[in-house]
Design a protein around this motif. Structure first.
Motif, short mmCIF file in Angstrom:
data_model
loop_
_atom_site.label_atom_id
_atom_site.label_comp_id
_atom_site.label_asym_id
_atom_site.label_seq_id
_atom_site.Cartn_x
_atom_site.Cartn_y
_atom_site.Cartn_z
N SER A 1 48.25 -1.52 -27.35
CA SER A 1 48.47 -0.41 -26.34
C SER A 1 46.95 -0.23 -25.98
CB SER A 1 49.02 0.88 -27.02
OG SER A 1 50.25 0.61 -27.19
N GLY A 2 47.09 0.59 -24.67
CA GLY A 2 45.68 0.83 -24.15
C GLY A 2 45.45 0.02 -22.59
N ILE A 3 44.41 0.24 -22.00
CA ILE A 3 44.12 -0.41 -20.82
C ILE A 3 42.96 -1.26 -20.88
CG2 ILE A 3 43.58 0.23 -18.28
CD1 ILE A 3 44.52 3.30 -18.80
N PHE A 4 43.28 -2.55 -20.25
CA PHE A 4 42.41 -3.68 -20.38
C PHE A 4 42.20 -4.40 -19.03
CE2 PHE A 4 44.94 -3.04 -24.35
CZ PHE A 4 44.01 -2.86 -25.08
N ASP A 5 40.95 -4.76 -18.95
CA ASP A 5 40.36 -5.59 -17.89
C ASP A 5 41.02 -7.02 -17.95
OD1 ASP A 5 39.11 -3.62 -16.63
OD2 ASP A 5 36.94 -4.78 -16.75
N CYS A 6 41.60 -7.71 -16.95
CA CYS A 6 42.27 -9.01 -17.24
C CYS A 6 41.70 -9.82 -16.12
CB CYS A 6 43.55 -9.00 -17.13
SG CYS A 6 44.41 -8.11 -18.48
N GLY A 7 40.41 -10.54 -16.55
CA GLY A 7 39.90 -11.45 -15.62
C GLY A 7 39.28 -12.39 -16.62
N THR A 8 38.60 -13.39 -16.21
CA THR A 8 37.65 -14.26 -16.92
C THR A 8 36.30 -13.68 -17.47
OG1 THR A 8 36.48 -15.39 -15.12
CG2 THR A 8 38.84 -15.96 -15.63
N GLY A 9 35.85 -12.82 -16.75
CA GLY A 9 34.38 -12.31 -17.28
C GLY A 9 33.26 -12.92 -16.34
N GLN A 10 33.77 -14.08 -15.53
CA GLN A 10 33.00 -14.84 -14.88
C GLN A 10 33.25 -14.59 -13.24
OE1 GLN A 10 30.59 -16.29 -16.10
NE2 GLN A 10 31.08 -15.98 -18.11
N SER A 11 32.21 -14.47 -12.44
CA SER A 11 32.64 -14.30 -10.82
C SER A 11 32.14 -15.49 -10.24
CB SER A 11 31.68 -13.15 -10.31
OG SER A 11 30.40 -13.22 -10.64
N GLU A 12 32.87 -15.74 -9.19
CA GLU A 12 32.70 -16.96 -8.37
C GLU A 12 32.37 -16.56 -6.59
OE1 GLU A 12 32.20 -20.20 -9.34
OE2 GLU A 12 32.52 -19.84 -11.47
N SER A 13 31.51 -16.96 -6.14
CA SER A 13 31.48 -16.73 -4.59
C SER A 13 32.47 -17.40 -3.96
CB SER A 13 30.07 -17.19 -4.24
OG SER A 13 30.09 -18.52 -4.03
N PHE A 14 33.11 -16.83 -2.70
CA PHE A 14 34.13 -17.65 -1.72
C PHE A 14 33.49 -18.78 -1.46
CE2 PHE A 14 36.68 -13.81 -0.52
CZ PHE A 14 36.89 -13.22 -1.70
N ASP A 15 32.29 -19.02 -1.27
CA ASP A 15 31.63 -20.20 -0.96
C ASP A 15 32.13 -21.37 -1.86
OD1 ASP A 15 30.68 -19.79 1.67
OD2 ASP A 15 28.56 -20.43 1.45
N SER A 16 31.66 -20.73 -3.10
CA SER A 16 31.87 -21.85 -4.24
C SER A 16 33.21 -22.34 -4.34
CB SER A 16 31.46 -21.05 -5.64
OG SER A 16 31.70 -21.78 -6.70
N ILE A 17 34.46 -21.34 -4.30
CA ILE A 17 35.78 -21.51 -4.44
C ILE A 17 36.00 -22.55 -3.22
CG2 ILE A 17 37.89 -20.61 -4.14
CD1 ILE A 17 36.90 -20.06 -6.86
N THR A 18 35.47 -22.50 -1.97
CA THR A 18 35.96 -23.15 -0.89
C THR A 18 35.41 -24.60 -1.11
OG1 THR A 18 35.82 -21.41 0.62
CG2 THR A 18 35.50 -23.34 1.65
N ASN A 19 34.22 -24.81 -1.59
CA ASN A 19 33.75 -26.11 -1.96
C ASN A 19 34.65 -27.01 -2.95
OD1 ASN A 19 31.58 -25.99 -0.10
ND2 ASN A 19 30.13 -24.73 -1.81
N ILE A 20 34.94 -26.07 -4.11
CA ILE A 20 35.88 -26.66 -4.98
C ILE A 20 37.19 -27.14 -4.16
CG2 ILE A 20 37.34 -26.66 -7.10
CD1 ILE A 20 35.21 -24.38 -7.79
N VAL A 21 37.67 -26.43 -3.47
CA VAL A 21 38.95 -26.67 -2.51
C VAL A 21 38.70 -27.87 -1.63
CG1 VAL A 21 40.47 -25.96 -0.98
CG2 VAL A 21 40.09 -24.37 -2.68
N LEU A 22 37.73 -28.04 -0.92
CA LEU A 22 37.25 -28.89 -0.03
C LEU A 22 37.13 -30.25 -0.74
CD1 LEU A 22 34.80 -27.35 2.40
CD2 LEU A 22 37.17 -27.95 2.91
N SER A 23 36.42 -30.27 -1.77
CA SER A 23 36.10 -31.30 -2.73
C SER A 23 37.25 -31.90 -3.21
CB SER A 23 35.14 -31.09 -3.67
OG SER A 23 35.08 -32.07 -4.69
N SER A 24 38.42 -31.08 -3.56
CA SER A 24 39.52 -31.43 -4.23
C SER A 24 40.47 -32.10 -3.44
CB SER A 24 40.40 -30.38 -4.87
OG SER A 24 39.54 -29.44 -5.89
N LEU A 25 40.48 -31.79 -2.07
CA LEU A 25 41.35 -32.16 -0.93
C LEU A 25 40.74 -33.23 -0.15
CD1 LEU A 25 42.91 -28.80 0.29
CD2 LEU A 25 43.83 -30.62 -1.11
N ASN A 26 39.66 -33.66 -0.58
CA ASN A 26 38.58 -34.60 0.03
C ASN A 26 38.68 -34.14 1.47
OD1 ASN A 26 38.17 -36.69 -2.23
ND2 ASN A 26 40.36 -37.10 -2.29
N SER A 27 38.19 -33.09 1.88
CA SER A 27 38.09 -32.78 3.08
C SER A 27 36.71 -32.57 3.45
CB SER A 27 38.92 -31.38 3.48
OG SER A 27 38.67 -31.02 4.76
#
Length: 321
Positions: free
Chosen positions: A233-259
Protein backbone atom coordinates in the motif's frame (compact mmCIF):
# COMPACT_ATOMS: atom_id res chain seq x y z
CA UNK A 1 -12.45 -12.67 -10.37
CA UNK A 2 -10.06 -9.88 -11.32
CA UNK A 3 -11.36 -6.53 -12.56
CA UNK A 4 -9.27 -4.41 -14.91
CA UNK A 5 -10.72 -1.01 -15.70
CA UNK A 6 -9.32 0.43 -18.89
CA UNK A 7 -8.70 -3.20 -19.84
CA UNK A 8 -8.83 -2.49 -23.57
CA UNK A 9 -6.29 0.29 -23.17
CA UNK A 10 -2.51 0.29 -23.33
CA UNK A 11 -1.47 -0.69 -19.81
CA UNK A 12 -4.71 -2.50 -18.98
CA UNK A 13 -4.42 -5.02 -21.81
CA UNK A 14 -0.75 -5.63 -20.99
CA UNK A 15 -1.74 -6.40 -17.39
CA UNK A 16 -4.34 -8.88 -18.66
CA UNK A 17 -1.74 -10.47 -20.95
CA UNK A 18 0.58 -10.99 -17.96
CA UNK A 19 -2.29 -12.36 -15.83
CA UNK A 20 -3.13 -14.86 -18.58
CA UNK A 21 0.48 -16.07 -18.52
CA UNK A 22 0.09 -17.00 -14.87
CA UNK A 23 -3.25 -18.75 -15.53
CA UNK A 24 -5.69 -15.99 -14.54
CA UNK A 25 -8.53 -15.98 -17.07
CA UNK A 26 -11.52 -15.02 -14.92
CA UNK A 27 -11.15 -11.33 -15.74
CA UNK A 28 -13.79 -8.65 -16.18
CA UNK A 29 -12.75 -5.87 -18.54
CA UNK A 30 -14.34 -2.51 -17.81
CA UNK A 31 -13.82 0.08 -20.54
CA UNK A 32 -15.33 2.53 -23.01
CA UNK A 33 -15.16 1.21 -26.55
CA UNK A 34 -16.39 4.37 -28.22
CA UNK A 35 -13.10 4.06 -30.10
CA UNK A 36 -14.02 0.65 -31.49
CA UNK A 37 -10.54 0.06 -32.90
CA UNK A 38 -9.36 -0.66 -29.35
CA UNK A 39 -11.04 -4.07 -29.64
CA UNK A 40 -7.84 -5.32 -31.29
CA UNK A 41 -6.02 -5.03 -27.95
CA UNK A 42 -8.32 -7.71 -26.52
CA UNK A 43 -8.43 -10.25 -29.35
CA UNK A 44 -5.55 -12.41 -28.13
CA UNK A 45 -6.48 -12.24 -24.45
CA UNK A 46 -8.57 -14.55 -22.28
CA UNK A 47 -11.28 -12.70 -20.36
CA UNK A 48 -14.56 -13.84 -18.84
CA UNK A 49 -16.63 -10.74 -19.57
CA UNK A 50 -16.75 -7.11 -20.67
CA UNK A 51 -18.78 -4.25 -19.21
CA UNK A 52 -19.09 -0.63 -20.25
CA UNK A 53 -17.54 1.70 -17.69
CA UNK A 54 -20.76 3.68 -17.12
CA UNK A 55 -22.89 0.57 -16.60
CA UNK A 56 -20.25 -0.84 -14.26
CA UNK A 57 -20.13 2.18 -11.94
CA UNK A 58 -23.92 2.51 -12.04
CA UNK A 59 -24.31 -1.09 -10.94
CA UNK A 60 -21.64 -0.57 -8.32
CA UNK A 61 -23.37 2.44 -6.78
CA UNK A 62 -26.73 0.66 -6.84
CA UNK A 63 -25.18 -2.39 -5.13
CA UNK A 64 -26.46 -4.55 -7.99
CA UNK A 65 -22.93 -5.56 -8.88
CA UNK A 66 -22.83 -7.95 -5.92
CA UNK A 67 -25.30 -10.34 -7.53
CA UNK A 68 -23.24 -10.36 -10.73
CA UNK A 69 -19.68 -10.52 -9.45
CA UNK A 70 -18.55 -12.78 -6.65
CA UNK A 71 -15.19 -13.02 -4.92
CA UNK A 72 -13.20 -10.16 -6.46
CA UNK A 73 -9.50 -10.86 -5.96
CA UNK A 74 -8.21 -7.42 -6.98
CA UNK A 75 -9.12 -4.32 -8.97
CA UNK A 76 -6.49 -2.88 -11.30
CA UNK A 77 -7.87 0.59 -11.97
CA UNK A 78 -6.20 1.72 -15.20
CA UNK A 79 -9.21 3.43 -16.75
CA UNK A 80 -9.05 7.22 -17.09
CA UNK A 81 -8.98 10.03 -19.58
CA UNK A 82 -5.23 10.13 -20.24
CA UNK A 83 -5.18 13.14 -22.55
CA UNK A 84 -2.99 15.89 -21.08
CA UNK A 85 -4.47 18.33 -23.61
CA UNK A 86 -8.09 17.80 -22.50
CA UNK A 87 -9.47 20.94 -20.83
CA UNK A 88 -13.05 19.85 -20.10
CA UNK A 89 -12.66 20.01 -16.33
CA UNK A 90 -16.13 18.66 -15.58
CA UNK A 91 -15.47 15.57 -17.68
CA UNK A 92 -11.99 15.00 -16.25
CA UNK A 93 -13.06 15.36 -12.64
CA UNK A 94 -16.02 13.02 -13.13
CA UNK A 95 -13.99 10.47 -15.07
CA UNK A 96 -10.63 10.57 -13.28
CA UNK A 97 -11.54 11.70 -9.77
CA UNK A 98 -15.13 10.89 -8.84
CA UNK A 99 -15.19 7.57 -10.70
CA UNK A 100 -11.97 6.53 -8.94
CA UNK A 101 -13.36 7.57 -5.55
CA UNK A 102 -16.56 5.58 -6.03
CA UNK A 103 -14.61 2.48 -7.03
CA UNK A 104 -12.14 2.92 -4.18
CA UNK A 105 -14.89 3.23 -1.56
CA UNK A 106 -16.50 0.03 -2.84
CA UNK A 107 -13.19 -1.83 -2.65
CA UNK A 108 -12.54 -0.62 0.89
CA UNK A 109 -16.05 -1.63 1.96
CA UNK A 110 -15.54 -5.20 0.72
CA UNK A 111 -11.82 -5.44 1.55
CA UNK A 112 -10.76 -5.74 -2.10
CA UNK A 113 -7.17 -4.84 -3.08
CA UNK A 114 -7.21 -1.64 -5.13
CA UNK A 115 -4.23 -0.79 -7.34
CA UNK A 116 -4.58 2.32 -9.46
CA UNK A 117 -2.75 4.35 -12.07
CA UNK A 118 -1.56 7.76 -10.97
CA UNK A 119 0.73 9.98 -13.03
CA UNK A 120 4.10 11.70 -12.91
CA UNK A 121 2.31 14.73 -14.32
CA UNK A 122 1.40 15.68 -10.73
CA UNK A 123 4.97 16.97 -10.34
CA UNK A 124 4.57 19.72 -12.91
CA UNK A 125 7.09 20.92 -15.46
CA UNK A 126 10.29 19.72 -13.82
CA UNK A 127 10.97 16.81 -11.48
CA UNK A 128 14.70 17.37 -11.04
CA UNK A 129 14.22 18.23 -7.37
CA UNK A 130 13.76 15.62 -4.63
CA UNK A 131 10.32 14.09 -5.07
CA UNK A 132 9.74 12.63 -1.63
CA UNK A 133 8.02 15.78 -0.39
CA UNK A 134 4.47 16.78 -1.30
CA UNK A 135 5.61 20.38 -1.76
CA UNK A 136 7.07 19.34 -5.14
CA UNK A 137 3.66 18.31 -6.47
CA UNK A 138 2.57 21.15 -8.73
CA UNK A 139 0.02 20.00 -11.36
CA UNK A 140 0.05 22.28 -14.38
CA UNK A 141 -3.16 21.25 -16.16
CA UNK A 142 -6.57 19.90 -15.27
CA UNK A 143 -5.57 16.33 -16.18
CA UNK A 144 -2.67 16.33 -13.74
CA UNK A 145 -4.85 18.05 -11.13
CA UNK A 146 -7.46 15.26 -11.37
CA UNK A 147 -4.71 12.71 -10.67
CA UNK A 148 -3.15 14.87 -7.97
CA UNK A 149 -6.44 15.35 -6.12
CA UNK A 150 -7.17 11.62 -6.05
CA UNK A 151 -3.68 10.98 -4.65
CA UNK A 152 -4.41 13.51 -1.91
CA UNK A 153 -7.66 11.74 -1.12
CA UNK A 154 -5.77 8.44 -0.91
CA UNK A 155 -3.33 9.98 1.58
CA UNK A 156 -6.19 11.00 3.86
CA UNK A 157 -7.75 7.52 3.94
CA UNK A 158 -4.64 5.30 3.95
CA UNK A 159 -4.11 5.47 7.75
CA UNK A 160 -7.73 4.49 8.32
CA UNK A 161 -8.09 1.43 6.08
CA UNK A 162 -6.92 -2.17 6.42
CA UNK A 163 -7.36 -3.28 2.80
CA UNK A 164 -4.65 -2.77 0.19
CA UNK A 165 -4.63 0.61 -1.59
CA UNK A 166 -1.71 1.26 -3.92
CA UNK A 167 -1.12 4.18 -6.28
CA UNK A 168 1.51 3.95 -9.02
CA UNK A 169 2.71 7.18 -10.60
CA UNK A 170 3.56 6.24 -14.16
CA UNK A 171 6.29 8.16 -15.95
CA UNK A 172 6.69 7.91 -19.76
CA UNK A 173 5.47 4.41 -20.55
CA UNK A 174 6.13 2.90 -23.98
CA UNK A 175 5.54 -0.49 -25.56
CA UNK A 176 3.07 -2.70 -27.43
CA UNK A 177 -0.64 -1.88 -27.75
CA UNK A 178 -0.46 1.90 -27.43
CA UNK A 179 -1.32 2.76 -31.05
CA UNK A 180 -4.94 3.72 -30.27
CA UNK A 181 -3.67 6.62 -28.14
CA UNK A 182 -2.82 8.65 -31.24
CA UNK A 183 -1.02 11.85 -30.29
CA UNK A 184 -0.79 10.64 -26.67
CA UNK A 185 1.26 7.57 -27.65
CA UNK A 186 4.97 7.54 -26.82
CA UNK A 187 7.60 9.40 -28.83
CA UNK A 188 8.94 5.99 -29.91
CA UNK A 189 5.63 5.13 -31.55
CA UNK A 190 5.35 8.59 -33.12
CA UNK A 191 8.83 8.35 -34.62
CA UNK A 192 8.16 4.85 -35.96
CA UNK A 193 4.98 5.98 -37.73
CA UNK A 194 6.66 9.04 -39.24
CA UNK A 195 9.65 7.08 -40.53
CA UNK A 196 7.42 4.25 -41.79
CA UNK A 197 5.46 6.85 -43.77
CA UNK A 198 8.74 8.29 -45.12
CA UNK A 199 8.33 11.54 -43.24
CA UNK A 200 11.04 13.46 -41.44
CA UNK A 201 10.77 12.72 -37.71
CA UNK A 202 9.64 15.83 -35.84
CA UNK A 203 11.06 16.95 -32.54
CA UNK A 204 10.56 20.09 -30.52
CA UNK A 205 13.34 22.64 -30.64
CA UNK A 206 15.67 22.10 -27.68
CA UNK A 207 15.02 18.36 -27.52
CA UNK A 208 18.49 17.74 -26.12
CA UNK A 209 17.30 19.50 -22.98
CA UNK A 210 13.82 17.95 -23.01
CA UNK A 211 14.30 14.79 -20.98
CA UNK A 212 11.88 12.16 -19.74
CA UNK A 213 12.03 8.98 -17.70
CA UNK A 214 11.02 6.29 -20.20
CA UNK A 215 9.85 2.95 -18.81
CA UNK A 216 8.81 -0.14 -20.77
CA UNK A 217 5.24 -1.32 -20.21
CA UNK A 218 6.51 -4.76 -19.16
CA UNK A 219 8.20 -3.14 -16.17
CA UNK A 220 4.99 -1.26 -15.30
CA UNK A 221 3.03 -4.51 -15.43
CA UNK A 222 5.62 -6.26 -13.27
CA UNK A 223 5.34 -3.54 -10.60
CA UNK A 224 1.53 -3.84 -10.62
CA UNK A 225 1.61 -7.61 -10.12
CA UNK A 226 4.37 -7.37 -7.53
CA UNK A 227 2.41 -4.77 -5.54
CA UNK A 228 -0.69 -6.99 -5.57
CA UNK A 229 1.10 -10.22 -4.62
CA UNK A 230 3.00 -8.50 -1.80
CA UNK A 231 0.05 -6.51 -0.40
CA UNK A 232 1.84 -3.19 -0.93
CA UNK A 233 0.00 0.00 0.00
CA UNK A 234 1.08 3.60 -0.60
CA UNK A 235 1.88 5.90 -3.51
CA UNK A 236 5.00 5.19 -5.57
CA UNK A 237 6.92 6.65 -8.50
CA UNK A 238 7.07 4.18 -11.39
CA UNK A 239 9.93 5.01 -13.72
CA UNK A 240 13.45 3.74 -14.19
CA UNK A 241 15.11 6.53 -12.21
CA UNK A 242 16.99 7.55 -15.37
CA UNK A 243 16.09 10.30 -17.82
CA UNK A 244 16.76 10.34 -21.56
CA UNK A 245 16.58 13.26 -23.97
CA UNK A 246 14.20 13.14 -26.91
CA UNK A 247 17.26 13.52 -29.15
CA UNK A 248 18.81 10.42 -27.60
CA UNK A 249 15.62 8.39 -28.05
CA UNK A 250 15.39 9.53 -31.67
CA UNK A 251 18.95 8.42 -32.36
CA UNK A 252 18.19 4.98 -30.93
CA UNK A 253 15.13 4.72 -33.18
CA UNK A 254 17.00 5.88 -36.30
CA UNK A 255 19.85 3.49 -35.59
CA UNK A 256 17.48 0.57 -34.97
CA UNK A 257 15.62 1.20 -38.22
CA UNK A 258 18.84 1.85 -40.17
CA UNK A 259 17.43 5.20 -41.19
CA UNK A 260 19.38 8.34 -42.07
CA UNK A 261 16.31 10.56 -42.36
CA UNK A 262 16.93 14.12 -41.21
CA UNK A 263 15.25 15.27 -38.00
CA UNK A 264 12.93 18.26 -38.41
CA UNK A 265 12.79 20.61 -35.43
CA UNK A 266 9.62 22.55 -34.67
CA UNK A 267 8.58 24.94 -31.92
CA UNK A 268 6.50 23.66 -29.02
CA UNK A 269 2.91 24.61 -29.91
CA UNK A 270 1.68 27.60 -27.94
CA UNK A 271 -1.38 25.73 -26.63
CA UNK A 272 0.81 23.25 -24.70
CA UNK A 273 3.94 25.34 -24.06
CA UNK A 274 2.96 26.42 -20.55
CA UNK A 275 1.83 22.91 -19.57
CA UNK A 276 4.66 20.81 -20.99
CA UNK A 277 6.99 18.80 -18.78
CA UNK A 278 10.59 19.59 -19.66
CA UNK A 279 12.27 17.06 -17.35
CA UNK A 280 11.05 13.98 -15.50
CA UNK A 281 12.92 11.40 -13.48
CA UNK A 282 11.39 9.00 -10.99
CA UNK A 283 12.55 8.87 -7.39
CA UNK A 284 12.66 5.14 -6.66
CA UNK A 285 13.52 5.38 -2.97
CA UNK A 286 10.01 4.56 -1.75
CA UNK A 287 9.57 1.71 -4.23
CA UNK A 288 12.89 0.17 -3.21
CA UNK A 289 12.08 0.67 0.46
CA UNK A 290 8.89 -1.32 -0.11
CA UNK A 291 10.98 -4.16 -1.52
CA UNK A 292 11.03 -3.79 -5.31
CA UNK A 293 14.58 -4.37 -6.58
CA UNK A 294 14.18 -5.84 -10.07
CA UNK A 295 16.33 -4.52 -12.90
CA UNK A 296 14.44 -2.38 -15.40
CA UNK A 297 14.63 -2.99 -19.15
CA UNK A 298 17.51 -0.97 -20.59
CA UNK A 299 16.28 1.86 -22.82
CA UNK A 300 18.29 0.68 -25.84
CA UNK A 301 17.04 -2.87 -25.44
CA UNK A 302 13.48 -1.75 -24.76
CA UNK A 303 13.22 0.58 -27.74
CA UNK A 304 14.71 -1.98 -30.12
CA UNK A 305 12.44 -4.70 -28.77
CA UNK A 306 9.40 -2.46 -29.21
CA UNK A 307 10.34 -1.39 -32.75
CA UNK A 308 10.72 -5.03 -33.70
CA UNK A 309 7.24 -5.71 -32.29
CA UNK A 310 5.80 -2.78 -34.26
CA UNK A 311 7.36 -4.03 -37.50
CA UNK A 312 5.83 -7.48 -36.95
CA UNK A 313 2.32 -6.36 -36.02
CA UNK A 314 -0.47 -4.63 -37.89
CA UNK A 315 -1.06 -1.21 -36.36
CA UNK A 316 -2.75 0.40 -39.36
CA UNK A 317 -6.21 -0.70 -38.22
CA UNK A 318 -6.09 2.17 -35.73
CA UNK A 319 -6.09 4.59 -38.67
CA UNK A 320 -3.49 6.76 -36.94
CA UNK A 321 -2.14 9.54 -39.16
Amino acid sequence: MIIVTGGAGFIGCNIIKALNKISYNNILVVDNLKNGRKYKNLTNLYISDYMDKNLFIKNLLNNSINSYIKDIDVVFHEGACSSTTEWNGKYLMENNYQYSKDLLIYCIKYNIPFIYASSASVYGKNTSMILSSQKHEQPINIYSYSKYLFDQYIRTILPKVTSQVCGLRYFNVYGPYEAHKGNMASIIFQLYKQIKNKKNPKLFTGSKQLQRDFIHVEDIVDINLWAWSNNISGIFDCGTGQSESFDSITNIVLSSLNSNITIKYISIPKKIRDHYQVFTQANLSQLKKAGYHKQFININQGVRQYLNWLSCNDIDHYNIQ
